[in-house]
Design a protein around this motif. Structure first.
Motif, short mmCIF file in Angstrom:
data_model
loop_
_atom_site.label_atom_id
_atom_site.label_comp_id
_atom_site.label_asym_id
_atom_site.label_seq_id
_atom_site.Cartn_x
_atom_site.Cartn_y
_atom_site.Cartn_z
N SER A 4 -4.38 4.00 -12.42
CA SER A 4 -5.20 2.96 -11.79
C SER A 4 -4.29 2.01 -11.02
N ARG A 5 -4.89 1.26 -10.09
CA ARG A 5 -4.11 0.29 -9.32
C ARG A 5 -3.52 -0.78 -10.23
N GLN A 6 -4.28 -1.14 -11.27
CA GLN A 6 -3.78 -2.13 -12.22
C GLN A 6 -2.53 -1.62 -12.92
N GLU A 7 -2.55 -0.33 -13.31
CA GLU A 7 -1.38 0.26 -13.97
C GLU A 7 -0.19 0.35 -13.03
N ILE A 8 -0.45 0.73 -11.77
CA ILE A 8 0.64 0.85 -10.80
C ILE A 8 1.27 -0.50 -10.51
N GLU A 9 0.44 -1.55 -10.43
CA GLU A 9 0.97 -2.90 -10.22
C GLU A 9 1.85 -3.32 -11.38
N ALA A 10 1.40 -3.03 -12.59
CA ALA A 10 2.19 -3.39 -13.77
C ALA A 10 3.50 -2.60 -13.81
N GLN A 11 3.45 -1.32 -13.42
CA GLN A 11 4.65 -0.49 -13.41
C GLN A 11 5.66 -0.96 -12.36
N PHE A 12 5.15 -1.42 -11.21
CA PHE A 12 6.05 -1.90 -10.16
C PHE A 12 6.82 -3.13 -10.64
N GLN A 13 6.14 -4.02 -11.31
CA GLN A 13 6.82 -5.21 -11.83
C GLN A 13 7.88 -4.83 -12.86
N LYS A 14 7.55 -3.88 -13.72
CA LYS A 14 8.51 -3.41 -14.72
C LYS A 14 9.70 -2.72 -14.04
N PHE A 15 9.40 -1.92 -13.02
CA PHE A 15 10.44 -1.22 -12.25
C PHE A 15 11.39 -2.21 -11.58
N LYS A 16 10.83 -3.25 -10.98
CA LYS A 16 11.62 -4.28 -10.31
C LYS A 16 12.47 -5.05 -11.31
N ALA A 46 17.61 -6.56 -13.72
CA ALA A 46 18.32 -6.84 -14.97
C ALA A 46 19.55 -5.98 -15.14
N ASN A 47 19.51 -4.76 -14.63
CA ASN A 47 20.63 -3.83 -14.81
C ASN A 47 21.50 -3.69 -13.57
N GLY A 48 21.19 -4.50 -12.54
CA GLY A 48 22.01 -4.46 -11.32
C GLY A 48 22.00 -3.11 -10.63
N ARG A 49 20.85 -2.45 -10.63
CA ARG A 49 20.78 -1.10 -10.05
C ARG A 49 20.77 -1.18 -8.53
N THR A 50 21.45 -0.22 -7.92
CA THR A 50 21.47 -0.08 -6.46
C THR A 50 21.12 1.35 -6.10
N TYR A 51 20.36 1.50 -5.04
CA TYR A 51 19.96 2.83 -4.57
C TYR A 51 20.06 2.88 -3.05
N LYS A 52 20.28 4.08 -2.53
CA LYS A 52 20.26 4.30 -1.09
C LYS A 52 18.81 4.46 -0.61
N ASN A 53 17.93 4.94 -1.49
CA ASN A 53 16.53 5.16 -1.12
C ASN A 53 15.65 4.61 -2.23
N TRP A 54 15.11 3.41 -2.02
CA TRP A 54 14.30 2.78 -3.05
C TRP A 54 12.93 3.42 -3.18
N ASP A 55 12.43 4.03 -2.11
CA ASP A 55 11.14 4.74 -2.21
C ASP A 55 11.26 5.92 -3.16
N ALA A 56 12.38 6.66 -3.06
CA ALA A 56 12.60 7.79 -3.97
C ALA A 56 12.78 7.30 -5.40
N ALA A 57 13.48 6.18 -5.58
CA ALA A 57 13.67 5.63 -6.92
C ALA A 57 12.33 5.22 -7.54
N TRP A 58 11.43 4.65 -6.70
CA TRP A 58 10.10 4.25 -7.19
C TRP A 58 9.29 5.47 -7.59
N GLU A 105 0.83 -1.21 0.00
CA GLU A 105 0.00 0.00 0.00
C GLU A 105 0.87 1.26 0.00
N LYS A 106 2.03 1.16 0.60
CA LYS A 106 2.93 2.32 0.63
C LYS A 106 3.35 2.70 -0.78
N HIS A 107 3.57 1.69 -1.63
CA HIS A 107 3.96 1.96 -3.01
C HIS A 107 2.84 2.68 -3.76
#
Length: 235
Positions: free
Chosen positions: A149-161, A166-178, A137-139
């Motif tokens: 829509s929630r459906q779009e956000i769910e699809a975007q989260f999977q793509k984001f993940k 795939a690119n080995g990305r690292t962040y100090k703040n994943w909430d900000a990256a999202w 819910e925080k996402h």
């Protein structure tokens, strides 16, 4: 003691500058000068000449070994040998083991300040997204202002993940990256856009259908020799 360390075996050849002596002995140059003056007055050392150096010249001294030997000892005297009494514990069956200051099993506790710094550094260290990360819910709350829509956000989260893994990305703040994902060049709608997108498309399509004439009615009107408006009226 410092001058004796610099001297030859016969006490000669001392030409270290007073500045160097003061720095090595961690005292002022004036203190070194006063001590040398006192030793000269006592006859313990004497000046033997001058030596050139890069800053000009420095005086050369010599320790008078005979005068030094004639000085009264400042020691409290030899301590009498004390007899060692056995403890009665008996001889150890094993040989004496040497104690090492850094034994392999010795545990050195870190200083409290070092522990605080380590925890702070770990908290700000960039990390990878977990492979089993799931949307919460925080996402949804972090990106709800974008109106998707929630459906779009769910699809975007999977793509984001998937993109992060795939690119080995690292962040100090994943909430900000999202949150920034929706403004990044990687973002594109996957399920049709925002929660009002379907209503907007439906309204647009209805408006187009109203403004566009029905082909069947137009044909009937032409066959009847009527205008398009009359054809619509007759229908």
């Amino acid at each position: 003691m410092f001058m004796a360390d610099c001297a030859s075996d016969d006490g000669s050849g001392i030409w270290t500058s007073k500045s160097h002596m003061a720095a090595d002995l961690e005292m002022s140059k004036r203190t070194v000068q006063n001590a040398i003056t006192q030793m000269i007055e006592m006859g313990i050392i004497s000046e033997t000449g001058i030596r050139k150096c890069k800053n000009g010249f420095t005086k050369e001294y010599r320790i008078n070994l005979a005068a030094l030997s004639a000085l009264k000892s400042t020691r409290a005297g030899d301590s009498p040998v004390q007899e060692i009494h056995p403890t009665g514990a008996g001889d150890s069956p094993q040989g004496v083991q040497e104690m090492h200051p850094n034994h392999p099993l010795t545990i050195h506790e870190p200083h409290k300040e070092e522990t605080k710094v380590s925890k702070k550094a770990a908290a700000t260290r960039a990390t990878s997204i977990p492979e089993d990360a799931v949307i919460t819910e925080k996402h949804f709350e972090l990106v709800e202002k974008h109106g998707h829509s929630r459906q779009e956000i769910e699809a975007q989260f999977q793509k984001f993940k998937d993109n992060a893994l795939a690119n080995g990305r690292t962040y100090k703040n994943w909430d900000a990256a999202w949150r920034n994902w929706f403004a990044s060049p990687y973002f594109s709608t996957l399920t049709g856009g925002g929660r009002n997108e379907f209503a907007r498309k439906s309204t647009t399509q209805n408006a187009r259908s109203v403004s566009r004439s029905d082909p069947a009615l137009e044909r009937i009107a032409r066959l009847a020799g009527l205008s398009e408006a009359q054809g619509h009226g007759g229908a």
